[in-house]
Design an enzyme around this catalytic site. Sequence first.
Site: not given
Ligand SMILES: Cc1cc2nc3c(=O)[nH]c(=O)nc-3n(C[C@H](O)[C@H](O)[C@H](O)COP(=O)(O)OP(=O)(O)OC[C@H]3O[C@@H](n4cnc5c(N)ncnc54)[C@H](O)[C@@H]3O)c2cc1C
Length: 416
Positions: A32-33, A108, A214, A294
């Site tokens: 994790e960065q 979160r 919410y 994502d």
């Molecule tokens: C405002 C907002 C509200 C939301 N509300 C909801 C909700 O109510 N319900 C819901 O289901 N979803 C919600 N979402 C969507 C949800 O936040 C994301 O879909 C979810 O966090 C995706 O998880 P992830 O692990 O794929 O990515 P992330 O949670 O974005 O995690 C990615 C991680 O990778 C790390 N990273 C990135 N690049 C690098 C690198 N080069 N080297 C090392 N580490 C790196 C980042 O620091 C981060 O910790 C919301 C999004 C937003 C923007």
Amino acid sequence: MAPRIGIIGGGIGGLTLALALRRRGLTADVFEQASELREIGAAVALSANATRELERLGCLDAIAALSCQPSELIWRGWTDDGRVAAFPVARDGAYRARFGAPYFGIHRADLQRVLGTAHGPDRLHLGHRLLALVPEGDAIVLQFANGHTTRVDVLVGADGVRSQVRQFVAGEERAAYSGTSAFRGIVPVRDLPSLPDPQALQFWMGPNAHLLHYAIGPSGKDVNFFAVVEGPERWAHETWTAPAAPDEATVAFAGWHPAVVEMVSAVPHKVRWGLFTVRPLQTWCRGRAVLLGDAAHGMLPHHGQGANTTIEDSITLAELLPARLQDFEAAMQRYQMLRRARTRIIQRSSRATNASLHLPDNAVAGRSARLARFPERFGWIHEFDALKDVTSRAASVLTVRQKAWSLGHAADTVAD
Ligand SMILES: Cc1cc2nc3c(=O)[nH]c(=O)nc-3n(C[C@H](O)[C@H](O)[C@H](O)COP(=O)(O)OP(=O)(O)OC[C@H]3O[C@@H](n4cnc5c(N)ncnc54)[C@H](O)[C@@H]3O)c2cc1C
């Protein structure tokens, strides 16, 4: 020998995957960065399709202790507090009775902490920003900004919507700006005297904008809000946020119901958040690298499903990652097949939902009827069971039921 698995990203997806792999007796290193696991000022709503998995991973009690359940799901127009549609959630235990698991609103940072604590510090490498990945034979060498390098047999890109691993897997697929942006904040309920049903999850819908809120935290004393507006037309910034003039948010919601005005005015808005998506990818894996969350299917948050579908991905991927690398390619084809159809449909529906939430007053008549059938039309999102799905389906073909399900829901949105 067990494969060395490296996960880039210690967000919701990366940590859930590591926990799910452990359940199968596989270990993974999470890189994790960030130097600590935290996300300030934002919340997440967890629906049954995710909470049933978090329960299986043994995390749900800790999450429940830090969350609250919305009393109802309510839609309202922008000027008055008449209900356009409403359904019980915690009330009468309706949601849990229907979907078999609860619906929670949580900070979160609290969710990250629960997942991080369950994972433990041993294989969580903070302060490791991936700079480059170099295939070497079947393995991949990871190079980090702190000078560290390591070699893995399997690489999982759980690095979010601006994923670097995605560039390796799918080429120059940049996150796409949606043409919409948001102001967000957390406000104590006591500062919102005009808010009806403060414990409900509510959408306020108006021309070119909507506000979702919410309650979060164990006592539900704070309300998390997310106020979405059309524009700006282009996003000329490399970052998620762009500076906002002090009155931009309040001007956008001027004349709305007093509860909305109170909420938006309760916090200073120095920035607005651009909303980005990932265009559907042809492939989610290349060689020994694979995407989840994502990074693979960043979506608009209007079904509240980004994090929830990411948790589903993690469960499916953990079940399919083979202990023997000879089987890797076939297993990843199956992972992609199981996850791509469902996430694409939800992605598409989330986008169409934006338009539906932003209709002008003279176009809302049909919307009320559609919202009145919300549970029938969108129950399939919440009732999904990722673990059952991956363990019960035939190895390489879409079942008849899945085909029918995909076809039946491909066009289903709350929009026209
Ligand atoms: C405002 C907002 C509200 C939301 N509300 C909801 C909700 O109510 N319900 C819901 O289901 N979803 C919600 N979402 C969507 C949800 O936040 C994301 O879909 C979810 O966090 C995706 O998880 P992830 O692990 O794929 O990515 P992330 O949670 O974005 O995690 C990615 C991680 O990778 C790390 N990273 C990135 N690049 C690098 C690198 N080069 N080297 C090392 N580490 C790196 C980042 O620091 C981060 O910790 C919301 C999004 C937003 C923007």
